[in-house]
Design a protein around this motif. Structure first.
Motif, short mmCIF file in Angstrom:
data_model
loop_
_atom_site.label_atom_id
_atom_site.label_comp_id
_atom_site.label_asym_id
_atom_site.label_seq_id
_atom_site.Cartn_x
_atom_site.Cartn_y
_atom_site.Cartn_z
N LEU A 154 1.01 -1.11 -0.07
CA LEU A 154 0.01 0.06 -0.04
C LEU A 154 0.90 1.12 -0.08
O LEU A 154 1.71 1.45 0.78
N VAL A 155 0.50 2.20 -1.05
CA VAL A 155 1.40 3.50 -1.08
C VAL A 155 0.96 4.36 -0.09
O VAL A 155 0.03 4.70 -0.19
N VAL A 156 1.77 4.66 1.03
CA VAL A 156 1.65 5.63 2.07
C VAL A 156 1.89 7.18 1.76
O VAL A 156 1.62 8.20 2.51
N ASN A 157 2.97 7.11 1.09
CA ASN A 157 3.47 8.54 0.57
C ASN A 157 4.04 8.56 -0.83
O ASN A 157 5.07 7.80 -1.13
N GLY A 158 3.29 9.32 -1.81
CA GLY A 158 3.68 8.85 -3.18
C GLY A 158 4.80 9.73 -3.47
O GLY A 158 5.77 9.01 -4.49
N ALA A 159 4.94 10.85 -3.08
CA ALA A 159 5.96 11.62 -3.41
C ALA A 159 7.29 11.09 -3.09
O ALA A 159 8.42 11.00 -3.62
N ALA A 160 7.17 10.32 -1.78
CA ALA A 160 8.61 9.75 -1.36
C ALA A 160 8.54 8.42 -1.81
O ALA A 160 9.83 7.79 -1.33
N LYS A 161 7.62 7.71 -2.51
CA LYS A 161 7.95 6.41 -2.88
C LYS A 161 7.81 5.61 -1.82
O LYS A 161 8.72 4.55 -1.70
N ARG A 162 6.89 5.66 -0.87
CA ARG A 162 7.24 4.84 0.78
C ARG A 162 5.83 3.84 0.38
O ARG A 162 4.50 4.16 0.27
N VAL A 163 6.09 2.68 0.70
CA VAL A 163 5.03 1.53 0.68
C VAL A 163 5.03 0.70 1.92
O VAL A 163 6.11 0.23 2.32
N LEU A 164 3.72 0.70 2.46
CA LEU A 164 3.64 -0.24 3.84
C LEU A 164 3.41 -1.75 2.97
O LEU A 164 2.43 -2.13 2.51
N GLN A 165 4.11 -2.62 3.63
CA GLN A 165 4.00 -3.91 3.19
C GLN A 165 4.16 -5.20 4.33
O GLN A 165 5.14 -4.78 5.17
N ALA A 166 4.09 -6.32 4.28
CA ALA A 166 4.11 -7.29 5.00
C ALA A 166 5.03 -8.50 4.15
O ALA A 166 4.49 -8.90 3.20
N ASN A 167 6.34 -8.82 4.55
CA ASN A 167 6.95 -9.48 3.83
C ASN A 167 7.26 -11.01 3.99
O ASN A 167 6.99 -11.76 3.22
N ALA A 168 7.45 -11.40 4.99
CA ALA A 168 8.03 -12.91 5.53
C ALA A 168 7.86 -13.15 6.89
O ALA A 168 7.88 -12.35 7.79
N TYR A 169 7.89 -14.39 7.06
CA TYR A 169 7.77 -14.94 8.61
C TYR A 169 9.03 -14.53 9.11
O TYR A 169 10.33 -14.57 8.62
N GLY A 170 8.83 -14.24 10.42
CA GLY A 170 9.94 -13.75 11.34
C GLY A 170 10.05 -12.15 11.27
O GLY A 170 10.91 -11.45 11.97
N SER A 171 9.32 -11.66 10.25
CA SER A 171 9.35 -10.12 10.14
C SER A 171 7.82 -9.52 10.58
O SER A 171 7.03 -10.07 10.46
N THR A 172 7.79 -8.20 10.80
CA THR A 172 6.58 -7.66 10.97
C THR A 172 6.47 -6.31 9.87
O THR A 172 7.09 -6.32 9.36
N SER A 173 5.13 -6.02 9.60
CA SER A 173 4.70 -5.08 8.60
C SER A 173 5.47 -3.74 8.69
O SER A 173 5.81 -3.42 9.91
N ARG A 174 5.97 -3.11 7.78
CA ARG A 174 6.49 -2.02 7.88
C ARG A 174 6.70 -1.26 6.44
O ARG A 174 6.55 -1.57 5.60
N ILE A 175 6.97 0.13 6.53
CA ILE A 175 6.91 0.97 5.88
C ILE A 175 8.53 0.99 4.90
O ILE A 175 9.44 1.10 5.55
N GLU A 176 8.46 0.86 3.65
CA GLU A 176 9.74 0.73 2.88
C GLU A 176 9.76 1.52 1.64
O GLU A 176 8.72 1.91 1.26
N ASP A 177 10.81 1.44 1.31
CA ASP A 177 11.14 2.18 -0.19
C ASP A 177 10.10 1.30 -1.38
O ASP A 177 10.33 0.02 -1.29
N VAL A 178 9.82 1.87 -2.40
CA VAL A 178 9.00 1.18 -3.42
C VAL A 178 10.15 0.47 -4.26
O VAL A 178 9.75 -0.47 -5.16
N THR A 179 11.14 0.76 -4.21
CA THR A 179 12.33 0.05 -5.08
C THR A 179 12.38 -1.34 -5.37
O THR A 179 12.36 -1.96 -6.31
N ASP A 180 11.90 -2.11 -4.31
CA ASP A 180 11.77 -3.50 -4.48
C ASP A 180 10.88 -4.04 -5.55
O ASP A 180 11.12 -5.04 -6.23
N PHE A 181 9.82 -3.15 -5.58
CA PHE A 181 8.65 -3.58 -6.55
C PHE A 181 9.23 -3.34 -7.92
O PHE A 181 9.02 -3.93 -8.92
N MET A 182 9.98 -2.28 -8.04
CA MET A 182 10.54 -1.91 -9.39
C MET A 182 11.76 -2.78 -9.86
O MET A 182 12.21 -2.56 -11.07
N GLN A 183 12.26 -3.75 -9.03
CA GLN A 183 13.11 -4.74 -9.39
C GLN A 183 12.66 -6.10 -9.85
O GLN A 183 13.39 -6.83 -10.22
#
Length: 288
Positions: free
Chosen positions: A156-185
């Motif tokens: 979920l994009v939470v800051n369009g200008a800064a390209k920040r996305v809220l996501q839940a990734n994998a077991y052992g981690s918790t949901s957090r806001i990260e850069d959108v770059t991962d999707f663009m790769q």
């Protein structure tokens, strides 16, 4: 008595052999499916790429026609919504469209990255460019698969200008806001927008504000909705997180099939969303 004991031993051996056989067959089947799923490619057009001057000729018009938008979609993967977002930025937006066009026709090597048994995420060897993002946008990709099942990923994009996305990734981690770059790769992605008829800009901002305040630090559970209550957020996974944010604030159900588990593909199929940009997917078939 000896015959009975022998018979029990034979039965036990047979049961164990069957059990081991089932495990071996299951593992082999999963491995075969995993290898097949690893054959994914980054879709690119088989037709020709228009020259920069031809794209300029379209973009410099005072008003674009329906046919112009069709041409731009075929050349960039940007829908009318995506093109219009860029044109609001005038020259800068037009240059972005041409950059996206080059990315769209690019050739990429796929890197299948195993991060758990039979679980892999498919990346390309370059980072491509997204259209301007807006708060409340949703990004989905089919790049992650377990054996032969493409579960994908979403955010979920939470800051369009800064390209920040809220996501839940994998077991052992918790949901957090990260850069959108991962999707663009990744080998493919779609930028989706919840339609105004379902949630206007103000509602989308409320969704984002709620998500930022309440949905960070949630433990990951890949089967959230099946092993946990779908309508609660004690544990979550990528699509459940997006679905939950919109459901709580707007009441709309982004789950395209209404099942217990929400997947990225379910969200992409929702009647409440529209495509803004597509990359790496067939622009006609999308994720079907």
């Amino acid at each position: 008595m000896k015959a009975k004991k022998l018979s029990k031993k034979i039965i036990a051996i047979i049961v164990c052999a069957v059990f081991v056989g089932i495990i071996v067959i299951t593992a082999c089947s999963m491995q075969i499916a995993f290898v097949v799923a690893d054959k994914i490619e980054c879709w690119r057009p088989a037709y020709g790429m228009l020259a920069s001057a031809e794209i300029d000729g379209i973009l410099n018009k005072e008003q674009l026609s329906e046919e112009d938008y069709k041409v731009l979609y075929a050349q960039t993967g940007l829908t009318k919504t995506g093109v219009d977002r860029a044109l609001k930025k005038d020259y800068t937006g037009k240059q972005l469209i041409k950059t996206i066009q080059k990315n769209y026709f690019g050739e990429y090597k796929v890197d299948n990255r195993l991060f758990a048994p039979f679980v892999c995420t498919d990346y390309i060897d370059k980072t491509v460019t997204s259209i301007y993002l807006e708060e409340g946008d949703i990004i989905v990709t089919s790049s992650t698969h377990i054996a032969g099942v493409r579960i994908g990923h979403s955010g979920l994009v939470v800051n369009g200008a800064a390209k920040r996305v809220l996501q839940a990734n994998a077991y052992g981690s918790t949901s957090r806001i990260e850069d959108v770059t991962d999707f663009m790769q990744r080998v493919n992605f779609m930028v989706l927008r919840v339609k105004d008829s379902s949630a206007d800009a103000q509602k989308k901002q409320e969704v984002v504000d709620y998500a930022v305040e309440n949905l960070q630090g949630i433990a990951y559970e890949g089967l959230a909705g099946l092993l946990t209550d779908k309508n609660k957020i004690k544990k979550t996974q990528c699509s459940h997180l997006v679905w939950y944010a919109y459901k709580q604030v707007t009441g709309i159900d982004l789950d395209g099939n209404g099942g217990l588990i929400v997947t990225p593909k379910n969200i992409a199929a929702s009647e409440h969303v529209e495509v803004v940009q597509v990359f790496g997917f067939d622009p006609v078939k999308l994720w079907k």
